[in-house]
Write a protein that holds these residues in place. Sequence first.
Motif, PDB file in Angstrom:
ATOM      1  N   ASN A   1     -25.313  22.136  16.636  1.00  0.00           N
ATOM      2  CA  ASN A   1     -25.562  20.794  17.155  1.00  0.00           C
ATOM      3  C   ASN A   1     -24.782  20.578  18.450  1.00  0.00           C
ATOM      4  OD1 ASN A   1     -25.903  18.105  17.680  1.00  0.00           O
ATOM      5  ND2 ASN A   1     -25.376  17.390  15.627  1.00  0.00           N
TER       6      ASN A   1
ATOM      7  N   ARG B   1     -32.434  12.219  22.834  1.00  0.00           N
ATOM      8  CA  ARG B   1     -32.320  12.083  21.386  1.00  0.00           C
ATOM      9  C   ARG B   1     -33.634  12.412  20.745  1.00  0.00           C
ATOM     10  NH1 ARG B   1     -28.664   7.850  22.375  1.00  0.00           N
ATOM     11  NH2 ARG B   1     -26.818   9.018  22.890  1.00  0.00           N
TER      12      ARG B   1
ATOM     13  N   GLU C   1     -23.932  12.563  14.738  1.00  0.00           N
ATOM     14  CA  GLU C   1     -23.582  13.744  15.529  1.00  0.00           C
ATOM     15  C   GLU C   1     -22.756  14.665  14.647  1.00  0.00           C
ATOM     16  OE1 GLU C   1     -25.021  14.057  18.116  1.00  0.00           O
ATOM     17  OE2 GLU C   1     -25.525  12.049  18.786  1.00  0.00           O
ATOM     18  N   LEU C   2     -23.406  15.207  13.616  1.00  0.00           N
ATOM     19  CA  LEU C   2     -22.694  16.066  12.684  1.00  0.00           C
ATOM     20  C   LEU C   2     -23.251  17.478  12.743  1.00  0.00           C
ATOM     21  CD1 LEU C   2     -22.563  13.604   9.676  1.00  0.00           C
ATOM     22  CD2 LEU C   2     -20.635  14.330  11.062  1.00  0.00           C
ATOM     23  N   VAL C   3     -22.474  18.412  12.231  1.00  0.00           N
ATOM     24  CA  VAL C   3     -22.933  19.794  12.129  1.00  0.00           C
ATOM     25  C   VAL C   3     -23.156  20.076  10.645  1.00  0.00           C
ATOM     26  CG1 VAL C   3     -22.403  22.184  12.677  1.00  0.00           C
ATOM     27  CG2 VAL C   3     -21.564  20.354  14.162  1.00  0.00           C
TER      28      VAL C   3
ATOM     29  N   ARG D   1     -28.336  16.746  27.958  1.00  0.00           N
ATOM     30  CA  ARG D   1     -27.532  15.594  27.584  1.00  0.00           C
ATOM     31  C   ARG D   1     -28.391  14.323  27.615  1.00  0.00           C
ATOM     32  NH1 ARG D   1     -21.901  14.071  30.364  1.00  0.00           N
ATOM     33  NH2 ARG D   1     -21.217  15.794  29.076  1.00  0.00           N
ATOM     34  N   GLY D   2     -28.137  13.445  26.646  1.00  0.00           N
ATOM     35  CA  GLY D   2     -28.801  12.143  26.660  1.00  0.00           C
ATOM     36  C   GLY D   2     -30.217  12.162  26.130  1.00  0.00           C
TER      37      GLY D   2
ATOM     38  N   VAL E   1     -21.735   7.747  28.155  1.00  0.00           N
ATOM     39  CA  VAL E   1     -22.943   8.564  28.197  1.00  0.00           C
ATOM     40  C   VAL E   1     -23.679   8.321  29.521  1.00  0.00           C
ATOM     41  CG1 VAL E   1     -25.158   9.070  27.094  1.00  0.00           C
ATOM     42  CG2 VAL E   1     -23.152   8.554  25.686  1.00  0.00           C
ATOM     43  N   TYR E   2     -23.741   7.045  29.906  1.00  0.00           N
ATOM     44  CA  TYR E   2     -24.337   6.701  31.201  1.00  0.00           C
ATOM     45  C   TYR E   2     -23.292   6.034  32.077  1.00  0.00           C
ATOM     46  CZ  TYR E   2     -28.734   7.018  28.575  1.00  0.00           C
ATOM     47  OH  TYR E   2     -29.758   7.440  27.794  1.00  0.00           O
TER      48      TYR E   2
ATOM     49  N   GLU F   1     -25.162  18.527  20.841  1.00  0.00           N
ATOM     50  CA  GLU F   1     -24.910  17.138  21.204  1.00  0.00           C
ATOM     51  C   GLU F   1     -23.616  16.631  20.564  1.00  0.00           C
ATOM     52  OE1 GLU F   1     -28.015  14.415  20.267  1.00  0.00           O
ATOM     53  OE2 GLU F   1     -27.285  12.958  21.717  1.00  0.00           O
ATOM     54  N   ALA F   2     -23.425  16.994  19.288  1.00  0.00           N
ATOM     55  CA  ALA F   2     -22.207  16.569  18.595  1.00  0.00           C
ATOM     56  C   ALA F   2     -20.985  17.084  19.339  1.00  0.00           C
ATOM     57  CB  ALA F   2     -22.210  17.080  17.158  1.00  0.00           C
TER      58      ALA F   2
ATOM     59  N   LYS G   1     -14.404  10.692  11.776  1.00  0.00           N
ATOM     60  CA  LYS G   1     -14.345  11.615  12.909  1.00  0.00           C
ATOM     61  C   LYS G   1     -13.954  10.852  14.175  1.00  0.00           C
ATOM     62  CE  LYS G   1     -17.835  13.834  14.776  1.00  0.00           C
ATOM     63  NZ  LYS G   1     -19.225  14.311  14.949  1.00  0.00           N
TER      64      LYS G   1
END
Lengths: 315, 518
Positions: A185, A315, B98-100, A312-313, B62-63, A187-188, B160
């Motif tokens: 993952n 989803r 946002e996990l693995v 990136r960005g 992020v932005y 993104e994570a 987290k």
Amino acid sequence: MGDFFTYSVILGIFVATLKIATPLLIAATGELVAESSGILNLSIEGTMTLGAFAGFVTANETGSLWLGLLGAAAGGGALALLMAIMTVTVRVNQVVAGLALNILGLGAAFFWYRSVYSAGGSIQIPVVDKFEVVSVPLLSSIPIVGEVLFEQHWLTYIALLMVPTTWMFLNRTKYGLELRAIGHNPEACDMRGVPIASRQYAAVIFGGAMAGVGGSFLSLAATGLFFPDIVAGRGWIALAIVIFGNWRATWILAGSLLFGFLEATQLALQASDVNLPYQLLLALPFVLTILALVLNRSRSGAPLSLTIPYHRGER
Amino acid sequence: MTTADATAPGEPILIVDEVSKHFPGVVANDAVSVEIRRAEIHCLLGENGAGKTTLADILYGVYRPDEGRVLLHGQQLELSSPRDAIEAGIGMVHQHFELVPPMSVIENVVIGTQAKQWLDLSEARSRLDDFFADYDVEIDPDAEVGRLSVGEQQWVEIFKTLYFGVEILILDEPTAVLTPQGVEELFRILRRMRDDGLTIILITHKLKEVMELSDRVTVLRRGEVVGTVNTGDVDQRDLARMMVGRDVLLQVDKHRRDPGDPVLEVSDVHLVSDTGRGSLDGLSVTVGAGEIVGVAGVSGNGQNALFDAVIGVRHPDTGTIRIAGTDVTDSPPHRIAELGVASVPGDRINQGLMMDFSVKENLVLGDQRDQRFARAGFLSRNRIDSFAEESIERFEIKTPSATQKTRTLSGGNLQKIIMARELSGDPRLIVVHQPTRGLDIAASEYVRRRLVQERDRGAGLLLLSEDLDEIFQLSDRIAVIYDGRIVAVTEPEDTTLEEIGMHMAGASGADASTTAAP
């Protein structure tokens, strides 16, 4: 039939098993690291071929086999750098990029070979003094085990050491954990500030360098020669071994040894007076590899984002 | 959990000053100004596309904003990545975790935090134990994250973020994946965290949550701030008006009807998962003509499997499925469709539409062999065009033209395309999965009204939804799915949200009268 099951033949099979497994194990372990980062590098066959030649030409020019290994790593790494640029930066489809670079690797090795060694239309095939077998003192005198395990090439010892080293790296270091996390993952990881691109570059280049070294085992240790078809499908087998090994270093070792054993047995059977068509024997390791892959299909430790480019960005 | 600093509770900690953000063709944020105070729970309320998540993503690095600035403790923030935000003390839990999944809880927590070369999990482990003990959360730090429930995964995600020592926590639609009990639990803990000094920004479009949890709320509409109010000074209706810009019907008009003959009978169906889309374990449910049966449940309890089995994409291992009396247990999907079964899948983009096809192609997708659109194997352009024009008008699909690429339309319009297609043949059974997920209020209202109209026409509807308000609003009967089985069937008038929530969490047998098989 009777003389096939003799001590020397069976011992020979085991010794050859390790030798045949060596290039596979090095290339597959390198590819494991690359794939752990989420990049599938299908160009292993071409990379091994380029490595085999880069190693050969370096050794031939400098007279040093060790510099040859370095040259092989550089050649393989350079091709993998192209792979990384295409897949990580430009985000080309990994399968397409891998197949294209595979052809490039094969072509570059052959072109380079022709341009260095053809003189006036005919090719002069040089021979390098290949790596000698290294006996480990004391250990090599253990009966059977000693002969099988401790009278091998340097590269074989290195290949075997790569297994625990790679395992430790992937599972016990910060970089290994983060590399695997990127493969599952990205993104994570990005959200947590782990650099994605540079880690993937490093993993892919390492994988390519290892494929190069694996290929050079064939030219610098096994034969002392280079010829264009020297890798003969081993790159594809290495890729299959990563799948067979379910992306685990220990299972990749097992897969490499299994393939080496089948190949060694096949060779021994050919040399004996066992009455079987040799084409069948040649196919045996490949058939069994396919079978093993089919039986293995339900388990999967594949990186979840393997072959999926990261933006990136999105989803 | 929070770093000590000079800002007293209630004072502004984070100021968003005239922030604008443009995307090609869209103004996501237009001179947005918000003031977040220390140790408050501040809701950002708005419909889809109102700019809430964009604003949060700006706060989280992020932005970058095109114009305007963000001040933290009076200092201007220059964030170029989430990492910068985390280091400044702002953490965010996204709607999509946002996990693995293949890694353990503890490995997930330490990603990106390790200073040393060799992994050292001891510090993370002790802090994790303390945190979970402190807030009464029971999760094994060594468990594989992918095997945890969604609610537990959310805890991992929250921890987290807190592990970095952030003082502002942004949560994007955190309740979408939770049971009513899970929501209550989350809110209880969020309140405690606020009391411990954490500042919480919660993004939502659910009015009830805003009323229940927040201290203050900022309403956004079309990228602009409509206003910031104290939650105590307003009611749901006020907020809805601010959010939509007009009065909205929070109820769909629906009159009681007696159901006709069964159009769908699922009896004792077992289906073992081979595709990751869930299993059924002896599921039975019946839908009558002119009846909406709402199947409530937490995601992952067999909804996908039930949907697949009814439309014939997967076949039961044992048990039978009948459509209007015809046994279709082993029939292929097109045979089932021919019997008058329509379906609106939960995953519009991947299962309902070809995103790169035109609107009109999607409007006839699956019916391409139908007499209405084809003769002797050739598609009839005229018929398709006129059908498309008519559908676009009838379903109020907002698209520049029928040949527009579907990918460019909004979620509400995508759903309308699917509904126009599926409802076109006057089906006798309609299987609907999450029909309003991700849609804004106006589109949701439209979709729900259409579904009730179909019921009034005499169609039977099987409504699979994780939105309990929707279930209560639309259903004539409610069936609760848990672990591949229907564990309770009841009528909305005879039950409560809490009771359904208990069943959804697997606490069956609470009331014998509602757990009887249908």
